[in-house]
Design an enzyme around this catalytic site. Structure first.
Site, PDB file in Angstrom:
ATOM      1  N   PRO A  21       0.795  -1.218   0.000  1.00 57.49           N
ATOM      2  CA  PRO A  21       0.000   0.000   0.000  1.00 57.49           C
ATOM      3  C   PRO A  21       0.834   1.278   0.000  1.00 57.49           C
ATOM      4  O   PRO A  21       1.883   1.361   0.621  1.00 57.49           O
ATOM      5  CB  PRO A  21      -0.819  -0.101   1.288  1.00 57.49           C
ATOM      6  CG  PRO A  21      -0.081  -1.057   2.152  1.00 57.49           C
ATOM      7  CD  PRO A  21       0.604  -2.007   1.225  1.00 57.49           C
ATOM      8  N   ASN A  22       0.309   2.231  -0.747  1.00 58.94           N
ATOM      9  CA  ASN A  22       0.820   3.597  -0.856  1.00 58.94           C
ATOM     10  C   ASN A  22       2.112   3.713  -1.655  1.00 58.94           C
ATOM     11  O   ASN A  22       2.569   4.832  -1.912  1.00 58.94           O
ATOM     12  CB  ASN A  22       0.990   4.244   0.528  1.00 58.94           C
ATOM     13  CG  ASN A  22      -0.330   4.321   1.257  1.00 58.94           C
ATOM     14  OD1 ASN A  22      -1.323   4.762   0.694  1.00 58.94           O
ATOM     15  ND2 ASN A  22      -0.358   3.869   2.495  1.00 58.94           N
ATOM     16  N   ARG A  74       4.914  11.222  -2.457  1.00 62.53           N
ATOM     17  CA  ARG A  74       4.637  10.993  -1.037  1.00 62.53           C
ATOM     18  C   ARG A  74       5.927  11.104  -0.229  1.00 62.53           C
ATOM     19  O   ARG A  74       6.837  10.296  -0.393  1.00 62.53           O
ATOM     20  CB  ARG A  74       4.048   9.597  -0.850  1.00 62.53           C
ATOM     21  CG  ARG A  74       3.822   9.235   0.599  1.00 62.53           C
ATOM     22  CD  ARG A  74       3.322   7.809   0.729  1.00 62.53           C
ATOM     23  NE  ARG A  74       3.214   7.448   2.136  1.00 62.53           N
ATOM     24  CZ  ARG A  74       3.589   6.293   2.634  1.00 62.53           C
ATOM     25  NH1 ARG A  74       4.088   5.361   1.858  1.00 62.53           N
ATOM     26  NH2 ARG A  74       3.472   6.053   3.917  1.00 62.53           N
ATOM     27  N   TYR A  93      11.078   8.856   1.378  1.00 59.03           N
ATOM     28  CA  TYR A  93      11.057   7.771   0.394  1.00 59.03           C
ATOM     29  C   TYR A  93      11.814   8.081  -0.888  1.00 59.03           C
ATOM     30  O   TYR A  93      11.942   7.204  -1.744  1.00 59.03           O
ATOM     31  CB  TYR A  93       9.606   7.413   0.051  1.00 59.03           C
ATOM     32  CG  TYR A  93       8.833   6.949   1.257  1.00 59.03           C
ATOM     33  CD1 TYR A  93       9.101   5.723   1.849  1.00 59.03           C
ATOM     34  CD2 TYR A  93       7.850   7.749   1.834  1.00 59.03           C
ATOM     35  CE1 TYR A  93       8.405   5.297   2.967  1.00 59.03           C
ATOM     36  CE2 TYR A  93       7.149   7.329   2.947  1.00 59.03           C
ATOM     37  CZ  TYR A  93       7.426   6.107   3.508  1.00 59.03           C
ATOM     38  OH  TYR A  93       6.744   5.693   4.608  1.00 59.03           O
ATOM     39  N   ASN A 152       8.056  -5.454  -0.874  1.00 57.00           N
ATOM     40  CA  ASN A 152       7.954  -4.307   0.027  1.00 57.00           C
ATOM     41  C   ASN A 152       6.494  -4.240   0.459  1.00 57.00           C
ATOM     42  O   ASN A 152       5.650  -3.730  -0.275  1.00 57.00           O
ATOM     43  CB  ASN A 152       8.376  -3.014  -0.664  1.00 57.00           C
ATOM     44  CG  ASN A 152       8.343  -1.826   0.278  1.00 57.00           C
ATOM     45  OD1 ASN A 152       7.685  -1.854   1.312  1.00 57.00           O
ATOM     46  ND2 ASN A 152       9.033  -0.759  -0.097  1.00 57.00           N
ATOM     47  N   ALA A 188       3.134  -0.544   4.888  1.00 59.17           N
ATOM     48  CA  ALA A 188       2.638  -0.528   6.270  1.00 59.17           C
ATOM     49  C   ALA A 188       2.091  -1.881   6.719  1.00 59.17           C
ATOM     50  O   ALA A 188       2.030  -2.144   7.923  1.00 59.17           O
ATOM     51  CB  ALA A 188       1.574   0.547   6.434  1.00 59.17           C
ATOM     52  N   GLU A 230      12.286  -9.306   1.967  1.00 57.71           N
ATOM     53  CA  GLU A 230      11.589  -8.101   2.419  1.00 57.71           C
ATOM     54  C   GLU A 230      12.482  -6.891   2.143  1.00 57.71           C
ATOM     55  O   GLU A 230      13.664  -6.904   2.473  1.00 57.71           O
ATOM     56  CB  GLU A 230      11.313  -8.223   3.922  1.00 57.71           C
ATOM     57  CG  GLU A 230      10.697  -7.011   4.553  1.00 57.71           C
ATOM     58  CD  GLU A 230      10.579  -7.149   6.071  1.00 57.71           C
ATOM     59  OE1 GLU A 230       9.806  -6.385   6.646  1.00 57.71           O
ATOM     60  OE2 GLU A 230      11.268  -8.000   6.675  1.00 57.71           O
ATOM     61  N   HIS A 266      12.571  -2.486   2.330  1.00 58.33           N
ATOM     62  CA  HIS A 266      11.989  -1.198   2.729  1.00 58.33           C
ATOM     63  C   HIS A 266      12.921  -0.084   2.286  1.00 58.33           C
ATOM     64  O   HIS A 266      14.146  -0.186   2.461  1.00 58.33           O
ATOM     65  CB  HIS A 266      11.775  -1.130   4.243  1.00 58.33           C
ATOM     66  CG  HIS A 266      10.756  -2.105   4.708  1.00 58.33           C
ATOM     67  ND1 HIS A 266       9.415  -1.893   4.535  1.00 58.33           N
ATOM     68  CD2 HIS A 266      10.890  -3.316   5.289  1.00 58.33           C
ATOM     69  CE1 HIS A 266       8.751  -2.934   5.019  1.00 58.33           C
ATOM     70  NE2 HIS A 266       9.623  -3.814   5.471  1.00 58.33           N
ATOM     71  N   ARG A 299      12.614   5.146  12.560  1.00 59.09           N
ATOM     72  CA  ARG A 299      11.357   5.896  12.458  1.00 59.09           C
ATOM     73  C   ARG A 299      10.473   5.621  13.670  1.00 59.09           C
ATOM     74  O   ARG A 299      10.962   5.184  14.707  1.00 59.09           O
ATOM     75  CB  ARG A 299      10.676   5.528  11.137  1.00 59.09           C
ATOM     76  CG  ARG A 299      11.560   5.920   9.931  1.00 59.09           C
ATOM     77  CD  ARG A 299      10.917   5.649   8.623  1.00 59.09           C
ATOM     78  NE  ARG A 299       9.683   6.429   8.500  1.00 59.09           N
ATOM     79  CZ  ARG A 299       8.739   6.154   7.624  1.00 59.09           C
ATOM     80  NH1 ARG A 299       8.866   5.126   6.801  1.00 59.09           N
ATOM     81  NH2 ARG A 299       7.649   6.890   7.566  1.00 59.09           N
TER      82      ARG A 299
END
Length: 158
Positions: free
Chosen positions: A10-11, A18, A23, A79, A82, A104, A106, A113
């Site tokens: 998502p996103n 964004r 990012y 990835n 969230a 995985e 990111h 964070r």
């Protein structure tokens, strides 16, 4: 040529607009193009997919797990966005497609964070995690899949 799935959650379709300070400025299309080119240099046919819907991500994982078991896929670079921090369903889906290697990725260093980003439900069932190297993390994950494939005797690239 072995196939690899680059799967984004998502996103991530909003990359480039964004929070570029977190990012980066690259769009998802930019990252996918880099992955296809790098994957081709490693002998991979790279397919890219993105969804904001957990069930769609699970469907992709199941389909690519079946391709891996059939000897047609080298693995998945994932990835989960969230969903990393919330989805036991993704954890179970990755566990269910074992031994398909899922790496995985990111873009940001999630451990630097907010505290809610420090836990990953994906990490315990992933072949490995690459965190905080921006879009280069996807390329590092492709390199790792190529090395795993070569070590298994299935590929000729490092």
């Amino acid at each position: 040529m072995a196939r690899v799935l680059i799967l984004n959650g998502p996103n991530l379709n909003l990359l480039g607009t964004r929070e570029p300070s977190v990012y980066g400025a690259e769009t998802l299309a930019d990252i996918e193009a880099r992955c296809r080119a790098h994957g081709a240099s490693l002998g991979f046919d790279v397919t890219c997919a993105q969804s904001n819907h957990e069930g769609v991500l699970i469907d992709h994982l199941h389909a690519w797990g079946a391709l891996h078991r059939a000897g047609e896929a080298a693995g998945i670079v994932f990835n989960p966005g969230a969903y990393t921090h919330t989805s036991i369903a993704l954890h179970d889906a990755i566990r269910g497609i074992a031994p398909t290697p899922v790496i995985e990725v990111h873009l940001s260093n999630v451990h630097a964070r907010e505290s809610f980003r420090h836990h990953s439900w994906v990490a315990p069932v992933a072949a490995g995690s690459i965190i905080g190297f921006g879009s280069d993390g996807y390329l590092l994950a492709l390199d790792a899949l190529a090395r795993r494939r070569a070590a298994s005797g299935l590929g000729t690239k490092p």
